[in-house]
Design a protein around this motif. Sequence first.
Motif, short mmCIF file in Angstrom:
data_model
loop_
_atom_site.label_atom_id
_atom_site.label_comp_id
_atom_site.label_asym_id
_atom_site.label_seq_id
_atom_site.Cartn_x
_atom_site.Cartn_y
_atom_site.Cartn_z
N ILE A 7 0.93 -0.88 -0.02
CA ILE A 7 -0.11 0.16 0.16
C ILE A 7 0.83 1.17 -0.09
CG2 ILE A 7 -1.79 1.25 1.28
CD1 ILE A 7 -2.60 -1.25 2.49
N ALA A 8 0.58 2.08 -0.79
CA ALA A 8 1.36 3.30 -1.01
C ALA A 8 0.43 4.54 -0.23
CB ALA A 8 1.57 3.80 -2.26
N ILE A 9 1.16 5.46 0.56
CA ILE A 9 0.57 6.60 0.99
C ILE A 9 1.36 7.69 0.51
CG2 ILE A 9 0.10 7.88 3.18
CD1 ILE A 9 0.20 5.37 4.80
N VAL A 10 0.60 8.61 -0.25
CA VAL A 10 1.26 9.82 -1.05
C VAL A 10 0.92 10.96 -0.56
CG1 VAL A 10 2.10 10.68 -3.25
CG2 VAL A 10 1.15 8.14 -3.17
N GLU A 11 1.61 11.56 0.56
CA GLU A 11 0.98 12.83 1.12
C GLU A 11 2.06 13.84 1.63
OE1 GLU A 11 -0.74 15.39 3.06
OE2 GLU A 11 -2.21 14.17 2.71
N HIS A 12 2.01 15.02 1.39
CA HIS A 12 3.08 16.02 1.84
C HIS A 12 3.30 16.07 3.26
CE1 HIS A 12 3.05 17.30 -2.44
NE2 HIS A 12 1.92 17.86 -2.52
N PHE A 36 5.16 8.21 1.06
CA PHE A 36 6.25 9.07 -0.16
C PHE A 36 5.50 10.36 -0.03
CE2 PHE A 36 5.31 4.77 -2.21
CZ PHE A 36 6.70 4.49 -2.45
N SER A 37 6.39 11.57 0.05
CA SER A 37 5.97 12.79 0.47
C SER A 37 5.64 13.58 -0.87
CB SER A 37 7.22 13.26 1.18
OG SER A 37 8.19 13.65 0.48
N SER A 38 5.70 12.76 -1.90
CA SER A 38 5.28 13.46 -3.21
C SER A 38 5.43 12.47 -4.30
CB SER A 38 6.50 14.40 -3.67
OG SER A 38 7.58 13.66 -4.29
N PHE A 39 4.58 12.77 -5.55
CA PHE A 39 4.27 12.07 -6.58
C PHE A 39 5.63 11.46 -7.26
CE2 PHE A 39 3.19 11.34 -10.92
CZ PHE A 39 2.16 10.32 -10.88
N GLY A 40 6.43 12.38 -7.35
CA GLY A 40 7.96 12.16 -7.94
C GLY A 40 8.37 10.90 -7.05
N GLU A 41 8.38 11.01 -5.73
CA GLU A 41 8.91 9.91 -5.18
C GLU A 41 8.30 8.45 -5.37
OE1 GLU A 41 9.19 9.95 -0.90
OE2 GLU A 41 10.29 12.16 -0.89
N ILE A 55 -4.05 8.81 -1.20
CA ILE A 55 -3.11 10.26 -1.61
C ILE A 55 -3.92 11.42 -1.23
CG2 ILE A 55 -2.11 9.10 -3.53
CD1 ILE A 55 -4.44 10.02 -5.17
N SER A 56 -3.17 12.46 -1.13
CA SER A 56 -4.02 13.61 -0.77
C SER A 56 -4.89 14.14 -1.99
CB SER A 56 -2.67 14.89 -0.52
OG SER A 56 -2.12 15.06 -1.41
N ASN A 64 -3.95 13.61 -12.01
CA ASN A 64 -5.05 12.65 -12.22
C ASN A 64 -4.89 11.68 -13.50
OD1 ASN A 64 -5.45 14.83 -13.88
ND2 ASN A 64 -7.56 14.16 -13.91
N ALA A 65 -4.09 11.99 -14.27
CA ALA A 65 -3.69 11.28 -15.58
C ALA A 65 -3.34 9.91 -15.22
CB ALA A 65 -2.81 12.00 -16.44
N PHE A 66 -2.58 9.84 -13.94
CA PHE A 66 -1.92 8.73 -13.56
C PHE A 66 -3.14 7.89 -12.69
CE2 PHE A 66 -0.10 6.18 -9.97
CZ PHE A 66 0.99 5.35 -10.61
N PHE A 67 -3.74 8.56 -11.79
CA PHE A 67 -4.87 7.98 -10.90
C PHE A 67 -6.01 7.81 -11.54
CE2 PHE A 67 -1.54 10.08 -7.92
CZ PHE A 67 -1.35 8.84 -7.35
#
Length: 199
Positions: A7-12, A36-41, A55-56, A64-67
């Motif tokens: 599971i990935a958590i992507v949130e600043h 991950f603190s950013s989408f890049g990570e 994700i935040s 949104n193109a990715f998600f």
Amino acid sequence: MNHKPEIAIVEHNTLTCIGLKTILERMLPMATIRTFSSFGELTDDTPDMYAHYFISAQIYVEHNAFFLPRKKKTIVLAGNDSQSFHLSGVPILNIYQPEELLIKEILKLHQHAHHDEHSGKAPRTTAVTTQHELSSREIEVLVLITKGLINKEIADKLNISLTTVITHRKNITEKLGIKSVSGLTIYAVMNGYVEADRI
């Protein structure tokens, strides 16, 4: 089967990341939780191997193109103003609520995801979207609204009368239950009608 779901958590916000990770680890000890603190990570990692993405809202809107194609595996971390996200068929987790309610909500989301995977049915949330389907003309009007055009400009651009534009706007807000331009913009981005960087 010894495959551990990841599971990935992507949130600043670091505290949100740590808090959610702690809760998920307690609830799903068999899962591997990565933050991950950013989408890049996330994209530097192997972004497609995850069973779920928490994700935040901001990251969802920006990427949104990715998600969008991974909507069934994505859970948006939102606050109390999550109405426009609900309409897009993306599961929402309100992070501003007591821990017991948060856990109940995560369990519900987890059950729905698994129920939908095994039954072959689309998630319940998509029923909301089809119920609120916009016509192609209404989508054109919505896109122009998000670009900041006023009714008269929309009428000129689409070669329709001002009355018709007003009717379309009324239909859009009634179907979606969203009155503010910012809410309509979030809805348009979440459903892929406009790209976040075009706004």
